[in-house]
Design an enzyme around this catalytic site. Structure first.
Site, PDB file in Angstrom:
ATOM      1  CB  SER A  89      70.096   1.761   1.852  1.00 19.32           C
ATOM      2  OG  SER A  89      69.912   1.321   0.386  1.00 19.32           O
ATOM      3  CB  THR A 191      64.891   2.706  -1.457  1.00 17.32           C
ATOM      4  OG1 THR A 191      65.136   3.400  -0.207  1.00 17.32           O
ATOM      5  CG2 THR A 191      63.605   2.203  -1.553  1.00 17.32           C
ATOM      6  CB  THR A 209      63.910   1.827   2.302  1.00 19.25           C
ATOM      7  OG1 THR A 209      65.359   2.200   2.430  1.00 19.25           O
ATOM      8  CG2 THR A 209      62.934   2.427   3.099  1.00 19.25           C
ATOM      9  NE  ARG A 219      63.587  10.255   6.986  1.00 16.66           N
ATOM     10  CZ  ARG A 219      63.490   9.510   5.733  1.00 16.66           C
ATOM     11  NH1 ARG A 219      63.695   8.232   5.874  1.00 16.66           N
ATOM     12  NH2 ARG A 219      63.747  10.092   4.721  1.00 16.66           N
ATOM     13  CB  VAL A 220      58.354   7.462   8.692  1.00 19.81           C
ATOM     14  CG1 VAL A 220      57.320   6.563   7.791  1.00 19.81           C
ATOM     15  CG2 VAL A 220      58.104   6.689  10.037  1.00 19.81           C
ATOM     16  N   GLY A 221      60.255   7.677   6.171  1.00 23.18           N
ATOM     17  CA  GLY A 221      60.462   8.395   4.968  1.00 23.18           C
ATOM     18  C   GLY A 221      59.430   8.161   3.968  1.00 23.18           C
ATOM     19  CG  ASP A 222      60.117   8.101  -0.178  1.00 16.69           C
ATOM     20  OD1 ASP A 222      61.080   7.986   0.715  1.00 16.69           O
ATOM     21  OD2 ASP A 222      60.150   7.676  -1.327  1.00 16.69           O
ATOM     22  CB  THR A 242      64.993   5.209  -4.973  1.00 20.35           C
ATOM     23  OG1 THR A 242      66.158   5.209  -4.322  1.00 20.35           O
ATOM     24  CG2 THR A 242      65.278   5.792  -6.403  1.00 20.35           C
ATOM     25  N   GLY A 243      65.443   7.837  -3.150  1.00 18.86           N
ATOM     26  CA  GLY A 243      65.863   9.180  -2.925  1.00 18.86           C
ATOM     27  C   GLY A 243      65.777   9.830  -1.306  1.00 18.86           C
ATOM     28  N   GLY A 245      63.354  10.967   1.046  1.00 24.47           N
ATOM     29  CA  GLY A 245      62.176  10.653   1.043  1.00 24.47           C
ATOM     30  C   GLY A 245      61.252  11.997   1.498  1.00 24.47           C
TER      31      GLY A 245
HETATM   32  C1  SD4 Z   1      63.813   7.255   2.408  1.00 24.45           C
HETATM   33  N1  SD4 Z   1      63.375   7.046  -0.019  1.00 24.45           N
HETATM   34  O1  SD4 Z   1      63.636   6.795   3.608  1.00 24.45           O
HETATM   35  C2  SD4 Z   1      64.223   6.461   1.324  1.00 24.45           C
HETATM   36  C3  SD4 Z   1      65.438   6.116   1.214  1.00 24.45           C
HETATM   37  C4  SD4 Z   1      66.053   6.058  -0.212  1.00 24.45           C
HETATM   38  O2  SD4 Z   1      67.711   6.562  -1.524  1.00 24.45           O
HETATM   39  O3  SD4 Z   1      65.437   5.732  -1.174  1.00 24.45           O
HETATM   40  N2  SD4 Z   1      67.369   6.421  -0.250  1.00 24.45           N
HETATM   41  O4  SD4 Z   1      64.048   8.650   2.258  1.00 24.45           O
END
Ligand code: SD4
Length: 336
Positions: A89, A191, A209, A219-222, A242-243, A245
């Site tokens: 990831s 991440t 990540t 798509r863009v995450g956090d 993490t997690g 986003g």
């Molecule tokens: C996201 N936070 O792109 C990142 C991915 C991640 O556990 O941390 N996954 O949402």
């Protein structure tokens, strides 16, 4: 004095005092132990999300010992995960989006609140290093997509294929059902966020990540968003996420954790409060079914903690006292 000698000298002098106010929180035995340990913390301290944080910490520690800046140490440290095809990831070998494209997000922040980030960048193995170049060599904070790629190439980065055979196979298998339901806690495969309290007591952080597997293209995450996936205030502390986003962005997660530390909360209290806020805001949300968010945080005194919505999150900590090891994080929801 050489960087290494300076490091050793400062490390020897670097015991940190902790106010007793930080010991009054409600915490599990594990977290209480961490807080007690903090009385003896010598700098530097490095914390990173998940088990692959161990190898990243190792490299960053080595760099700091050789006199590297905190930013260079972070780039080298999380670069280990980016370059490892088994870390599915982050960077090379990361799971692709639903079109089979590996798209990467990263950001970095220094003690002076300078930031650099790249989002939705393709074909560059070390987006964290490009984020550092954005910080150092541009008037901007974030470059995205094709523009980020062009900038990386102009800085001498090479374009390469990041989709490994393993990740391609996983994508082809996913296409059979094409259901988007992020898997909670893919241990060792998540991440990487790294926070550093350097030998001078200054903070820096980085996050990199390939984002949520099977996300929509674009798509863009956090993770590349300062304040969401990463935030620090050198007067106070640093936090990273993490997690899922989307949940972190909705709540400006890392910035909120740091702000609570400014108000006097310990890293543990701050992470816990924001995780609880995220949980409460998502109780009736469609994302709740697969909601997992974890934060790590460290304050100027070297106290650190992790806390997540669901059990299973952990982080790697490297300090002078006990070396490099894993710490479990407490969680809001019980094990089921
Ligand atoms: C996201 N936070 O792109 C990142 C991915 C991640 O556990 O941390 N996954 O949402």
């Amino acid at each position: 004095m050489s960087g290494r000698r300076k490091f050793i000298k400062k490390a020897a002098l670097g015991t940190v005092g902790i106010s007793t106010a930080f010991n009054t929180i409600t915490a599990t035995e594990n977290q209480k132990a961490l807080i007690t340990d903090a009385k003896k913390v010598k700098k530097p301290v490095i914390i990173s999300t998940w088990r692959h944080g161990l190898a990243a910490n190792e490299e960053a520690w080595k760099q700091l010992k050789n006199g590297a800046t905190a930013l260079d140490a972070i780039v080298a440290g999380v670069g280990v995960s980016e370059g490892d095809p088994e870390v599915r990831s982050v960077g090379y070998g990361g799971l692709p989006d639903r079109e089979g494209k590996v798209t990467l997000d990263a950001c970095i922040m220094d003690k002076n609140s300078n930031c650099g980030a790249v989002s939705f960048v393709q074909g560059i193995k070390h987006p964290i290093a490009v984020a550092q170049k954005v910080l150092e060599n541009t008037p901007h904070v974030m470059l995205s997509g094709e523009g980020a790629l062009q900038f990386a190439l102009s800085e001498g980065f090479k374009k390469e294929n990041l989709l490994t055979d393993k990740s391609k196979l996983a994508w082809e298998k996913w296409l059979e059902s094409s259901k988007y339901k992020p898997v909670i806690n893919i241990e060792n495969h998540d991440t990487i966020s790294m926070l550093v309290l350097d030998e001078d007591g200054n903070l820096a952080g980085g996050c990199t990540t390939s984002g949520a597997a099977w996300k929509m293209h674009g798509r863009v995450g956090d993770s590349p968003i300062i304040g969401a996936g990463l935030f620090l205030d050198n007067e106070v502390g640093a936090a990273a996420a993490t997690g899922l986003g989307e949940a972190v962005v909705r709540t400006a997660g890392s910035a909120m954790v740091v702000e609570l530390m400014r108000q006097g909360k310990s890293p543990y209290q701050a992470c816990k409060e924001i995780v609880e806020r995220i949980y409460n805001k998502h109780k009736n949300h469609k994302d709740m079914e697969y909601l997992q968010v974890g934060f790590i945080a460290i304050n100027k005194k070297g106290e650190h903690a992790g806390y997540s919505v669901r059990p299973g999150f952990n982080y790697a900590i490297h300090d002078e006292e006990k070396g490099n090891r894993m710490e479990p994080a407490d969680a809001k929801m019980a094990k089921n």
